[in-house]
Design an enzyme around this catalytic site. Structure first.
Site, mmCIF file in Angstrom:
data_model
loop_
_atom_site.group_PDB
_atom_site.id
_atom_site.type_symbol
_atom_site.label_atom_id
_atom_site.label_comp_id
_atom_site.label_asym_id
_atom_site.label_seq_id
_atom_site.Cartn_x
_atom_site.Cartn_y
_atom_site.Cartn_z
ATOM 1 C CG ASP A 22 -2.051 0.953 1.142
ATOM 2 O OD1 ASP A 22 -2.297 1.488 0.031
ATOM 3 O OD2 ASP A 22 -2.707 1.205 2.168
ATOM 4 C CG ASN A 70 -7.255 -2.325 -6.477
ATOM 5 O OD1 ASN A 70 -6.351 -3.133 -6.247
ATOM 6 N ND2 ASN A 70 -7.562 -1.364 -5.603
HETATM 7 C C1 FPP Z 1 -1.612 0.070 -3.505
HETATM 8 O O1 FPP Z 1 -1.196 1.410 -3.457
HETATM 9 C C2 FPP Z 1 -1.011 -0.633 -4.627
HETATM 10 C C3 FPP Z 1 -1.723 -1.271 -5.617
HETATM 11 C C4 FPP Z 1 -3.172 -1.345 -5.655
HETATM 12 C C5 FPP Z 1 -1.027 -1.900 -6.753
HETATM 13 C C6 FPP Z 1 0.201 -2.637 -6.402
HETATM 14 C C7 FPP Z 1 0.889 -3.039 -7.646
HETATM 15 C C8 FPP Z 1 2.223 -2.966 -7.858
HETATM 16 C C9 FPP Z 1 3.226 -2.531 -6.865
HETATM 17 C C10 FPP Z 1 2.764 -3.438 -9.129
HETATM 18 C C11 FPP Z 1 2.824 -4.902 -8.967
HETATM 19 C C12 FPP Z 1 3.690 -5.535 -9.879
HETATM 20 C C13 FPP Z 1 3.966 -6.839 -9.801
HETATM 21 C C14 FPP Z 1 4.885 -7.427 -10.791
HETATM 22 C C15 FPP Z 1 3.380 -7.713 -8.759
HETATM 23 P P1 FPP Z 1 -2.317 2.529 -3.585
HETATM 24 O O2 FPP Z 1 -2.432 2.880 -5.033
HETATM 25 O O3 FPP Z 1 -3.576 2.058 -2.964
HETATM 26 O O4 FPP Z 1 -1.664 3.697 -2.767
HETATM 27 P P2 FPP Z 1 -2.440 4.835 -1.957
HETATM 28 O O5 FPP Z 1 -3.222 4.156 -0.873
HETATM 29 O O6 FPP Z 1 -1.323 5.670 -1.431
HETATM 30 O O7 FPP Z 1 -3.300 5.576 -2.924
#
Ligand code: FPP
Length: 250
Positions: A22, A70
């Protein structure tokens, strides 16, 4: 400076660590960047975490990469995340094989865009014989989706006389989940300061230890992972028993 890995108890390494990655969006916002740049940097953290887990002898690393919720994010972000996944899986394939990483996935994989499900299935097939560590990507996954699907399948099997209602046990339910071949995680890490489970592995975390860190996922590196393991090793896992029983159980 001493390496954290040297002070870890090699006999108390969790077999399965799950991670709610996250904070990619907040990391990007703090730098005046687009959210997708946060996700792209998050791939470096995936690489570092996988490497550290392998080095430590963790057998399963599960990463919550895309939840069923998502899909409600802006289209540009969803499309960008799907492209990033395809790109990362394709680019990392040789490296996964060189390092003995078996890739697998949980979630509604056929509900992903075709380019994504195809590259994923190809990588799963291509890495199937690797034995060092299993990287489980939770993609288009939610725990309520998984449990609901299991209930539907169990009900069908009872209706079709393949199963008696009295045969429904904890381990039978397990065998209808997408994690059926994966042991429950001993440790769940969530980054970026939120203390929520967000529909992740609800059944499987019955006795899991939680570790929360304020570090945003794109900043998460080997030492952050090792810190989480160190914290886990200090805990006493009682599984509903009292401390004295644990001593006599040994
Ligand atoms: C959460 O941060 C993250 C995600 C929903 C996506 C995670 C995906 C990756 C790191 C890429 C994955 C790649 C591989 C190869 C597994 P957020 O967007 O919810 O952050 P925020 O809460 O600060 O808005």
């Amino acid at each position: 400076m001493s390496d954290l890995i040297d002070i870890l108890d090699k006999n108390k390494v969790p077999k399965h660590v799950a991670v709610i990655m996250d904070g990619n969006g907040r990391w990007a916002k703090e730098r005046g960047q687009n959210r997708l740049e946060g996700h792209a940097m998050g791939v470096d953290s995936v690489r570092a975490t996988l490497k550290a887990a392998r080095e430590l002898g963790v057998s399963y690393l599960t990463l919550y990469a895309f939840s069923t919720e998502n899909w409600s994010r802006p289209k540009e972000e969803v499309d960008g995340l799907m492209d990033l996944l395809v790109h990362s899986i394709t680019n990392e394939l040789d490296e996964l094989n060189e390092n003995g990483v078996r890739l697998t996935a949980i979630g509604d994989i056929d509900g992903l865009p075709e380019k994504c499900s195809l590259s994923l299935k190809n990588a799963i097939k291509d890495t199937a014989k690797n034995k060092q560590i299993t990287l489980v990507l939770a993609l288009n996954y939610s725990s309520k989706w998984e449990i609901t699907k299991a209930i539907q399948e169990i009900s069908n099997d009872v209706s079709n006389n393949k199963l008696l209602a009295s045969e429904i046990t904890d381990s039978l339910v397990n065998s209808y989940l997408s994690t059926k071949e994966i042991p429950d995680p001993e440790l769940l890490i969530r980054t970026s300061g939120e203390h929520r489970i967000s529909n992740f592995l609800l059944w499987q975390i019955a006795y899991t230890e939680f570790y929360f860190t304020d570090v945003h996922w794109p900043d998460f590196r080997r030492d952050d992972f090792l810190e989480a393991i160190l914290d886990y090793q200090k805990r006493e896992r009682r599984f509903g028993k009292v401390s004295e029983q644990l001593i006599t159980d040994k």
